[in-house]
Design an enzyme around this catalytic site. Structure first.
Site, PDB file in Angstrom:
ATOM      1  N   ASP A 120       0.814  -1.220   0.000  1.00 45.29           N
ATOM      2  CA  ASP A 120       0.000   0.000   0.000  1.00 45.29           C
ATOM      3  C   ASP A 120       0.851   1.276   0.000  1.00 45.29           C
ATOM      4  OD1 ASP A 120       0.792  -0.909   2.562  1.00 45.29           O
ATOM      5  OD2 ASP A 120      -0.746   0.267   3.571  1.00 45.29           O
ATOM      6  N   GLU A 175      -0.804  -2.186   5.076  1.00 48.58           N
ATOM      7  CA  GLU A 175       0.028  -2.217   6.288  1.00 48.58           C
ATOM      8  C   GLU A 175      -0.077  -0.903   7.048  1.00 48.58           C
ATOM      9  OE1 GLU A 175       2.944  -1.400   9.027  1.00 48.58           O
ATOM     10  OE2 GLU A 175       3.053  -0.411   7.091  1.00 48.58           O
TER      11      GLU A 175
END
Ligand SMILES: [Zn+2]
Ligand SMILES: [Zn+2]
Length: 407
Positions: free
Chosen positions: A92, A150
């Site tokens: 991400d 995350e």
């Protein structure tokens, strides 16, 4: 355990290094492509599809949309009995407007790969492909865990665990490239290696009034200021000096007018610790101080205190296996100039959830640019040394081969 370390053959490792070297240009091209198209946590639909697509035509099991988001799990089966090792990479981006000026800078306004997860994904894809091509030469299974989200609690790891990603998995390895660490350094430290995290939001309600008449009002600013300083004594006086703890007020909403006593003040902050026991000590004392503040200043406090990522504990035996593997490979991985086995990191990571369930080790690979100028992770000017990506692939690749050979 350490004495029993068996190593994969040098011939196999040499084949792996050669593959990674031959694929390095592609690895960097993938990293740049991902860098141009970052997506926020839990919204990484295109990235997840790109990852799943990478494995098309390969004889591997691909499970897309795994967990609560766009996770991709890929199982490479050697067809021979042995252990199952998971390798995890996150993918991400962050809500940051990029200011690097790079030719491949983010094309998505307000979103940036400012933590380097683009690099994690790129090195992992090429490593996975290389290990897949060599699967006749090793035994067991390798499960590639491409994890979304995350950066944003509750994080993508928990959902993947609930969906069964660790079922039948014996151990897990992850890597973070780290810009403040020089290129050539790999950190593999046993025990607690990254902090757990709590956070809080609180509104202190006083009584607004005229700046010239504090006795008729109740100044929330004064109470809040007092609290910011006294809360630091939780770290300095209540926690064990050997525990690494921090308490930071990131937000003190003191906006107002010069002659107005504020009615209420909003505070927000962040707590980190290297031992889960310290989490409770800090929370208990924090709440007691809030009660004390209410008494002392006759204010009312609305407190929301939360905890998310746990302390990341690197498994001692697995860390020793990997350290031995890297020492043994030192002379063959020329780029690996410094194996650091003691350094810890004050940031937090949801890889910690994997390491709570099965033996896990989280490594750091130095990715400081060659000129020594680096910007912290999450900075709009954050850049990485791309040479660290093939080094990460070799490091994790050799650790994986030795783990599977040892077991
Ligand atoms: Zn980050
Ligand atoms: Zn990160």
């Amino acid at each position: 355990m350490i004495e029993n370390n068996v190593f994969a053959s040098q011939a196999l490792k040499d084949k792996l290094y050669a593959k990674i070297e031959a694929k390095t240009d592609r690895m960097i091209a993938i990293r740049r492509q991902l860098h141009e198209h970052p997506e926020l946590s839990f919204k990484e639909k295109t990235t997840g599809a790109f990852i799943a697509n990478f494995y098309q035509g390969k004889d591997v099991q691909v499970q897309a949309n795994f967990g609560d988001g766009y996770g991709v799990v890929v199982t490479i089966d050697s067809g021979k009995p042995g252990k199952t090792l998971a390798l995890r990479a996150d993918f991400d981006g962050l809500p940051v407007q990029e200011e690097t000026g790079l030719p491949f800078a983010s094309q998505n306004t307000g979103v940036m790969h400012a933590c380097g997860h683009d690099g994690h994904t790129a090195y992992m894809l090429i490593l996975a492909e290389s290990l897949y091509e060599l699967k006749d030469d090793w035994a067991g299974k390798i499960k590639i865990v491409h994890q979304p989200a995350e950066e944003t609690p509750p994080g993508g790891a928990l959902g993947m665990i609930k969906a069964g990603v660790l079922d039948g998995v014996d151990a897990i390895i992850g890597v973070h490239g780290w810009a403040p660490v020089p290129y050539g350094t790999v950190q593999c430290t046993a025990g607690p290696v990254m902090t757990g995290r709590s956070s809080f939001k609180m509104t202190i309600h006083g009584k607004g009034g005229h700046g010239s008449a504090p006795h008729l009002a109740n100044d929330a600013n004064v109470a809040a200021s007092y609290f910011v300083t006294i809360a630091q004594t939780i770290i300095s006086r209540r926690t064990d000096p050997f525990d690494m703890c921090t308490l930071t007020f990131g937000n003190f909403d003191g906006k107002g007018s010069f002659n107005v006593i504020k009615d209420a003040v909003f505070l927000e902050g962040d707590v980190r610790f290297m031992r889960d026991e310290a989490r409770e000590i800090i929370e208990t004392n924090f709440k007691r101080m809030v009660k004390g503040l209410e008494l002392m200043f006759d204010v009312k406090v609305d407190l929301f205190y939360d905890s998310d990522y746990p302390v990341l504990n690197n498994d001692t035996d697995l860390a020793a296996t990997i350290q031995n593997s890297l020492r043994h490979s030192h002379s063959h991985i020329q780029e690996l100039t410094n194996l650091d086995t003691i350094t810890r990191n004050t940031a937090s990571e949801d890889f910690a959830y994997f390491a709570q369930k099965i033996p896990g080790v989280y490594l750091f690979v130095g990715e400081m640019p060659d000129d020594g100028i680096f910007y912290p992770h999450h900075s709009p000017k954050f850049v990485i040394n791309e040479k660290a990506l093939p080094l990460a692939a070799k490091t994790v690749g050799v650790a994986a081969l030795d783990f599977l050979a040892t077991h």
